[in-house]
Design a protein around this motif. Sequence first.
Motif, PDB file in Angstrom:
ATOM      1  N   ASP A 186      -2.526   1.108  -9.591  1.00 44.33           N
ATOM      2  CA  ASP A 186      -2.380   0.594 -10.961  1.00 44.33           C
ATOM      3  C   ASP A 186      -3.729   0.455 -11.660  1.00 44.33           C
ATOM      4  OD1 ASP A 186       0.381   0.489 -11.029  1.00 44.33           O
ATOM      5  OD2 ASP A 186       0.495  -1.584 -10.317  1.00 44.33           O
TER       6      ASP A 186
ATOM      7  N   ASP B  24       0.960   5.639 -10.474  1.00 44.58           N
ATOM      8  CA  ASP B  24       0.891   4.183 -10.562  1.00 44.58           C
ATOM      9  C   ASP B  24       1.700   3.584  -9.416  1.00 44.58           C
ATOM     10  OD1 ASP B  24       3.600   4.293 -11.276  1.00 44.58           O
ATOM     11  OD2 ASP B  24       3.203   4.003 -13.408  1.00 44.58           O
ATOM     12  N   GLY B  25       1.651   2.269  -9.292  1.00 46.63           N
ATOM     13  CA  GLY B  25       2.289   1.618  -8.161  1.00 46.63           C
ATOM     14  C   GLY B  25       3.787   1.818  -8.106  1.00 46.63           C
TER      15      GLY B  25
ATOM     16  N   SER C 138      -0.241  -0.077  -4.073  1.00 48.70           N
ATOM     17  CA  SER C 138       0.304  -0.069  -5.431  1.00 48.70           C
ATOM     18  C   SER C 138      -0.665  -0.716  -6.409  1.00 48.70           C
ATOM     19  CB  SER C 138       1.650  -0.797  -5.467  1.00 48.70           C
ATOM     20  OG  SER C 138       2.601  -0.157  -4.646  1.00 48.70           O
TER      21      SER C 138
ATOM     22  N   PHE D 281       4.626   5.294  -6.931  1.00 45.73           N
ATOM     23  CA  PHE D 281       4.276   5.397  -5.517  1.00 45.73           C
ATOM     24  C   PHE D 281       5.365   4.781  -4.645  1.00 45.73           C
ATOM     25  CE2 PHE D 281       2.248   2.781  -2.105  1.00 45.73           C
ATOM     26  CZ  PHE D 281       2.126   3.805  -1.169  1.00 45.73           C
ATOM     27  N   ARG D 282       5.794   3.573  -4.963  1.00 45.13           N
ATOM     28  CA  ARG D 282       6.820   2.908  -4.149  1.00 45.13           C
ATOM     29  C   ARG D 282       8.124   3.682  -4.170  1.00 45.13           C
ATOM     30  NH1 ARG D 282       4.408  -1.459  -6.686  1.00 45.13           N
ATOM     31  NH2 ARG D 282       6.099  -1.575  -8.216  1.00 45.13           N
TER      32      ARG D 282
END
Length: 487
Positions: free
Chosen positions: A58, A16-17, A54, A20-21
């Motif tokens: 999601d 999910d975002g 992101s 990832f970040r």
Amino acid sequence: MTSSLTSAVEPLGVLDGARFRAGLDDGRSVWLDGEEIKNVAGHPAFAPPVAELSRLLDLQHDPAHRDLLTVEDPETGLRIGRGYHPPRTAEELRAARDSAEVWMRESWGQHGRSPAFMSSIAVGLLDFRHRLETNRPGFGANAQAYHRFAASRDLLLTHALGDPQIDRSASPVDHPDHALRVLREDSAGIVVRGAKQLTTLAPFAHEVLVYLSASFARRGAEEFVLWFALPLNAPGLRILCREPFGTEPHGHAHPFARRYDEQDAMLFFDDVTVPWDRVFLLGDGALAREGLGRINAWSQYIGQVRYRERLRTLLGVGSLLAESIGVDGFRNIQEDLGELAGYAQVLDHFLDAGEATAYRTDSGLLAPGPTPAAAVWAAQVAGRAVGIVRGIGQSGILMQPTENDLRSAELRPLLDRYMRGRGIDAAHKSRLFRLAWDLTADSFGQRQDLYEYVHRGDLARNRINLYRNHDLSAVRERIAALIDAPL
């Protein structure tokens, strides 16, 4: 020997975002304009593309898209990205296409290195594992383990294919720095030195696949043929980014550039250790040439989905431009738009042809039939497709007011009088034309145009291969029989 593909962190399934970040803060060495970037996700040049990636990730958790974008892995019970799922039936192959269509539609066909594209190359690597095993014992098992590793973590991958443009008339045997090479082998793995270009998505990806090196074998340089995978935070690996797009000052909006600039990078390998379980092929040019088509069997199919969406975007913008300035009824404009519509429909036929000629690989997967003519055709029409939109908008693409101009009480009456369109006010017209500028003429648009020409490989070589592989025997025999007697 401890595997580098194991970790204290258990596989987490679909990304999910937020994950990832957070994953970008891993100590990677990213350089932009002479500065090492310590916070990739937060840097002004990178934050908008990271935010867009992101958002797309999601979608995998959105109930409206979950079953289309993800699938349960029967081996682990985890949900994995659909692109990582090895298709074994016609239904599963079509599901990969349907899933990719969501990624490409959401990114307007602008993401060449979307997760749907690169995960399909990992599937190709898995499929080719039996042949890789013939190179060295264990390399095939490495490919299988790597696919499982990447799929179970839903990693974002990129690939590094090109070699530095130093002097391509010279052999790397005589000039070792002209290509990435193995310095030595030891118990830990191989140690590599050199550089690779043009690595799209490198600042934002988790891992890089290196595998395009078969041409060296034709130049007597088998030692430069190597395939491996590496995390982008590997010690000794530096990522040099080009100028970012979409961040220009003075209020000029670049809606596509800001969101979809994937970045392109040079990778510098400064005596980097690649663990043995991440090595897939060494020193076998013939096998590398065979494998290049095999591992890209699914990516060429997914790439066509992406390019079709880009053509649809160009067609949509072009038709709206024509309507906004009252030229949509002109015969020449309708002819150009019809040409562009035909291009989009040709991609439908290539995709259907790949499914209709799908074949069973030696590992039991179902691969789309090869359509090498599609790569040649797409490179040939890419510039023309962009040129059609430019030709419709013409000088209007160059000169449009910004949002600040539109908010100016002094300027707005002039804009409403002289910069409106047919049935469209100055604000909407300017946004439409600035979108066309972003697609076809600014730095991002020019990059996208060049990308379409180069990313499928050398056009001349691809044409030559089409000719060499085309079966002419029947028609040549018929012609020979026709001219055997006086006409």
